[in-house]
Design an enzyme around this catalytic site. Sequence first.
Site, PDB file in Angstrom:
ATOM      1  N   ARG A 113      -6.732   7.490   1.789  1.00 36.68           N
ATOM      2  CA  ARG A 113      -8.137   7.493   1.369  1.00 36.68           C
ATOM      3  C   ARG A 113      -8.977   6.401   2.021  1.00 36.68           C
ATOM      4  NH1 ARG A 113      -7.619   7.496  -4.914  1.00 36.68           N
ATOM      5  NH2 ARG A 113      -5.499   6.824  -4.453  1.00 36.68           N
ATOM      6  N   GLN A 151      11.014   1.459   5.713  1.00 38.16           N
ATOM      7  CA  GLN A 151      11.201   2.696   4.953  1.00 38.16           C
ATOM      8  C   GLN A 151      10.661   3.812   5.845  1.00 38.16           C
ATOM      9  OE1 GLN A 151       8.501   3.252   1.710  1.00 38.16           O
ATOM     10  NE2 GLN A 151       9.831   4.677   0.605  1.00 38.16           N
TER      11      GLN A 151
END
Length: 468
Positions: A20, A78
């Site tokens: 966003r 990750q």
Amino acid sequence: MTEALTEIGVIILAAGQGTRMKSGLPKVLHKIGGKPLFLHVLKTAKLLRPQRVAIVVGHGADAVRRAYGGSDVIWVTQEEQLGTGHAVLSTKRNFADFPGDLLILSGDVPLIQERTLRSMVARHRKEQAAVTLLTAVLDEPAGYGRILRDGHGAVKASVEEKDATDEQRRIQEVNAGAYVAQGEFLFEALEQVKNDNRQGEYYLPDIAGIGLGQGRKIATVQVGDPKEMMGINTREELARMEKSLRERINKQWMDAGVTLKDPDTTYIEDGVAIGRDTIIGPNTQLCGRTVIGERCQIDGSAYVMDTQIGNDVHLLFSVVLMNSQAEQGAIIGPFAHLRPGTSLAANVHIGNFVETKAAIIGVGTKANHLTYLGDCTIGRDSNIGAGTITCNYDGFAKYKTQIGDRVQVGSDTTLVAPVTLGDDVYVATASTVRQDVPAGALVYNERQERVREGWTEKKRQKMKDKTK
Ligand code: UD1
Ligand code: CA
């Protein structure tokens, strides 16, 4: 056992993209107070003096790593962002041998305070909890996970908004996204977390339910000021957070004895230092590693970056100071530009429309009007007249100008570097100086001045005749 409890490890989650934000940058690299979001979190976490800090990175991992210069953290990648639980689980092998409690923080929650973290750790240890959650009560809880409690007020679970029932969504107590967990419990519980939820993610807060299932205790700490736990998901929130941080920093400087005439338009970055009784006018930006002394006066519209200023310095209206120094009693501006490498000794005056660069200027010297001083050293008590230019660049290389003590440089002088003016030199007005001038000498250019009487009238007549 007691010894182990003094240990604390920190995990900061910073792998998300922040869709966003509509940005090419990973979210945690957006800045408030001139510093990337995750570095605010790291700085606060370090105040607890943790034995080990791991930062989980994914989106823009290299850029995030580069944004932190230090080598005292463990970077854990990750590869796929499968959820906050998955992110924490990816640090498992880095904490396999770690005996203490782990504090888990979000890299996009920059205003979290040291005292909040300390009270979480204290509560966690006092209650011997498996996990301690930070919560907040919000007027507008939308977007956050909600805290479910039983009839006795004990936590049952934290449910994500997307998975919550309408009734649960009315709960105003939210999961603030910061946790303390006992290491062994944490990783064992995370192995059991499933992704059968609306987002198909492995949720970190699900470890609360797993703990309860094992008969373990779940503790909570409610944050004092909800601003502390606000995350950033949009540019609008970034701006709001910038404002909160600014208010906090400004209050801190006012509490320390600095006057801010208009705190709403005063921007002081984290890392700046200001002495007491300094007065700061509106539209002032103090950035980077700037240090301002005591009793200074900054009139307003000042942009000061990485600059050290001594006591009793006066910055008049509208100045730009970059990577420079000014000692006690210097007066700068209005409309002056100190570029990198400028060093002003005590009581130097730099006036209107004066630009300096790599200029080392001695005690009491004045350059008050319309001047460029680049790549030069000037001694003490010299006066640089209006319109003086050091011609330091010939299109190929830069050259130095050296000016001694008590030198008078007349107005409209060009000093063609490399050139040296000895002590007590006088430069006549409108001189071009190309050669070194020995101490005590006068330098001037031979030029004849002529006056033609009646010339203007004749010229005008001629022009008129032409246009007829
Ligand atoms: C999370 C909590 C929510 C809480 C809120 C508080 C979960 C599932 N939800 O929601 O209950 O109210 O924080 O701010 O934890 N991240 C990774 N890897 C991932 C996913 C996320 O590193 O796979 C990082 C993000 O970069 C971010 C942090 O974890 O820094 C939080 O993730 P985010 O997606 O912002 O969680 P929220 O939806 O805000
Ligand atoms: Ca978030």
